[in-house]
Motif scaffolding. Structure first.
Motif, PDB file in Angstrom:
ATOM      1  N   THR A   1       0.880  -1.175   0.000  1.00  0.00           N
ATOM      2  CA  THR A   1       0.000   0.000   0.000  1.00  0.00           C
ATOM      3  C   THR A   1       0.913   1.220   0.000  1.00  0.00           C
ATOM      4  N   GLY A   2       0.636   2.151  -0.879  1.00  0.00           N
ATOM      5  CA  GLY A   2       1.360   3.426  -0.951  1.00  0.00           C
ATOM      6  C   GLY A   2       2.869   3.247  -1.023  1.00  0.00           C
ATOM      7  N   THR A   3       3.562   3.965  -0.105  1.00  0.00           N
ATOM      8  CA  THR A   3       5.032   3.958  -0.142  1.00  0.00           C
ATOM      9  C   THR A   3       5.618   2.593   0.218  1.00  0.00           C
ATOM     10  N   GLY A   4       4.777   1.677   0.637  1.00  0.00           N
ATOM     11  CA  GLY A   4       5.226   0.293   0.882  1.00  0.00           C
ATOM     12  C   GLY A   4       5.765  -0.362  -0.382  1.00  0.00           C
ATOM     13  N   VAL A   5       5.616   0.299  -1.501  1.00  0.00           N
ATOM     14  CA  VAL A   5       6.134  -0.256  -2.757  1.00  0.00           C
ATOM     15  C   VAL A   5       7.671  -0.157  -2.809  1.00  0.00           C
ATOM     16  N   ALA A   6       8.259   0.650  -1.901  1.00  0.00           N
ATOM     17  CA  ALA A   6       9.709   0.927  -1.981  1.00  0.00           C
ATOM     18  C   ALA A   6      10.587  -0.331  -2.087  1.00  0.00           C
ATOM     19  N   PRO A   7      10.452  -1.312  -1.184  1.00  0.00           N
ATOM     20  CA  PRO A   7      11.361  -2.457  -1.319  1.00  0.00           C
ATOM     21  C   PRO A   7      11.179  -3.208  -2.635  1.00  0.00           C
ATOM     22  N   TYR A   8       9.941  -3.229  -3.136  1.00  0.00           N
ATOM     23  CA  TYR A   8       9.684  -3.972  -4.374  1.00  0.00           C
ATOM     24  C   TYR A   8      10.306  -3.267  -5.580  1.00  0.00           C
ATOM     25  N   ARG A   9      10.374  -1.949  -5.502  1.00  0.00           N
ATOM     26  CA  ARG A   9      11.024  -1.223  -6.595  1.00  0.00           C
ATOM     27  C   ARG A   9      12.482  -1.690  -6.688  1.00  0.00           C
ATOM     28  N   GLY A  10      13.086  -1.857  -5.493  1.00  0.00           N
ATOM     29  CA  GLY A  10      14.460  -2.361  -5.452  1.00  0.00           C
ATOM     30  C   GLY A  10      14.546  -3.784  -5.985  1.00  0.00           C
ATOM     31  N   TYR A  11      13.630  -4.658  -5.542  1.00  0.00           N
ATOM     32  CA  TYR A  11      13.653  -6.050  -6.022  1.00  0.00           C
ATOM     33  C   TYR A  11      13.546  -6.078  -7.544  1.00  0.00           C
ATOM     34  N   LEU A  12      12.596  -5.274  -8.062  1.00  0.00           N
ATOM     35  CA  LEU A  12      12.303  -5.342  -9.500  1.00  0.00           C
ATOM     36  C   LEU A  12      13.450  -4.784 -10.334  1.00  0.00           C
ATOM     37  N   ARG A  13      14.096  -3.768  -9.800  1.00  0.00           N
ATOM     38  CA  ARG A  13      15.278  -3.254 -10.515  1.00  0.00           C
ATOM     39  C   ARG A  13      16.349  -4.324 -10.545  1.00  0.00           C
ATOM     40  N   ARG A  14      16.503  -5.018  -9.421  1.00  0.00           N
ATOM     41  CA  ARG A  14      17.503  -6.082  -9.356  1.00  0.00           C
ATOM     42  C   ARG A  14      17.153  -7.210 -10.340  1.00  0.00           C
ATOM     43  N   MET A  15      15.868  -7.524 -10.416  1.00  0.00           N
ATOM     44  CA  MET A  15      15.441  -8.610 -11.303  1.00  0.00           C
ATOM     45  C   MET A  15      15.533  -8.220 -12.778  1.00  0.00           C
ATOM     46  N   PHE A  16      15.117  -6.984 -13.090  1.00  0.00           N
ATOM     47  CA  PHE A  16      14.913  -6.649 -14.501  1.00  0.00           C
ATOM     48  C   PHE A  16      15.842  -5.572 -15.072  1.00  0.00           C
ATOM     49  N   MET A  17      16.552  -4.839 -14.223  1.00  0.00           N
ATOM     50  CA  MET A  17      17.374  -3.749 -14.771  1.00  0.00           C
ATOM     51  C   MET A  17      18.860  -3.952 -14.567  1.00  0.00           C
ATOM     52  N   GLU A  18      19.210  -4.487 -13.378  1.00  0.00           N
ATOM     53  CA  GLU A  18      20.641  -4.602 -13.100  1.00  0.00           C
ATOM     54  C   GLU A  18      21.202  -5.853 -13.761  1.00  0.00           C
TER      55      GLU A  18
END
Ligand code: A2P
Length: 205
Positions: A62-79
């Motif tokens: 919910t809301g800013t709780g998305v923060a850790p997932y943004r990190g996970y997803l960058r690790r999965m799909f960008m880095e």
């Protein structure tokens, strides 16, 4: 303050100081040689388990709780990480008030375009959408909508994460309990198994 860490409203193009990043501005304003105290990470509950690159990760925010997932997803799909070539499934459920308050929506939508087999993204817009009982659309309503798939994934070892408002947990637990009962399963037993297997990750505030 510098333009790269000030927030500009994409619609008006004007600066909105109420949304300037506290940390980014602090770092930006610091001078070479300044001492900066850094702490963390604290706790291990929300660390992305990287032992299995084919794992399923169901992420509820919910809301800013998305923060850790943004990190996970960058690790999965960008880095580009030699030790972690993600090829599993990441499924993000994001609950916010309305379309305007969707966070990092462009970033998440771009993963959908590029990695349709590895990423799913569902939004619960509480003040724009209605749940099936005519009430506000919350993340737990989306969980209920996909409960069959979610339960099957959990049975196959998926990780499930919850981050955001503390107040979301009772509603989510009630929903999961109801779904489990409808499936003829005991939620209490299932939950203790998920915790024992380290599949259950909660960070609420
Ligand atoms: P709402 O505020 O419309 O009731 P916030 O911006 O305060 O962090 O909230 C993020 C989202 O979480 C909003 O859509 C908010 O809806 C929603 N929310 C508020 N309370 C709950 C709850 N008990 N369970 C699930 N979602 C909630």
């Amino acid at each position: 303050m510098c333009p790269s860490c000030c927030f500009y409203d994409p619609e008006t193009g004007k600066e909105d100081p109420s949304k300037n990043g506290v940390c980014s501005n602090f770092l930006c304003d610091s001078k070479p040689g300044d001492k900066v105290q850094v702490t963390g990470p604290s706790g291990k509950v929300m660390l992305l388990p990287e032992d299995d690159p084919k794992a399923t990760h169901i992420m509820i925010a919910t809301g800013t709780g998305v923060a850790p997932y943004r990190g996970y997803l960058r690790r999965m799909f960008m880095e580009d990480i030699p030790t972690y070539h993600f090829n599993g499934l990441a499924w993000l459920f994001l609950g916010v008030a309305n379309t305007d308050s969707l966070l990092y929506d462009d970033e998440f939508s771009s993963y959908l375009d590029k990695y349709p087999d590895n990423f799913r993204y569902d939004r619960a817009l509480s003040r724009e959408q209605k749940n099936r009982n005519g009430g506000k659309m919350y993340v737990q309503d989306k969980i209920e909508e996909y409960s069959d798939e979610i339960f099957k994934l959990l049975d196959k070892g998926a990780h499930i994460y919850f981050c955001g408002l503390r107040g979301m947990m009772p509603g989510i637990q009630e929903t999961l309990k109801r779904v489990a009962e409808e499936r003829g399963e005991s939620w209490d037993e299932k939950l203790s198994q998920l915790k024992k297997n380290k599949q259950w990750h909660v960070e609420v505030y």
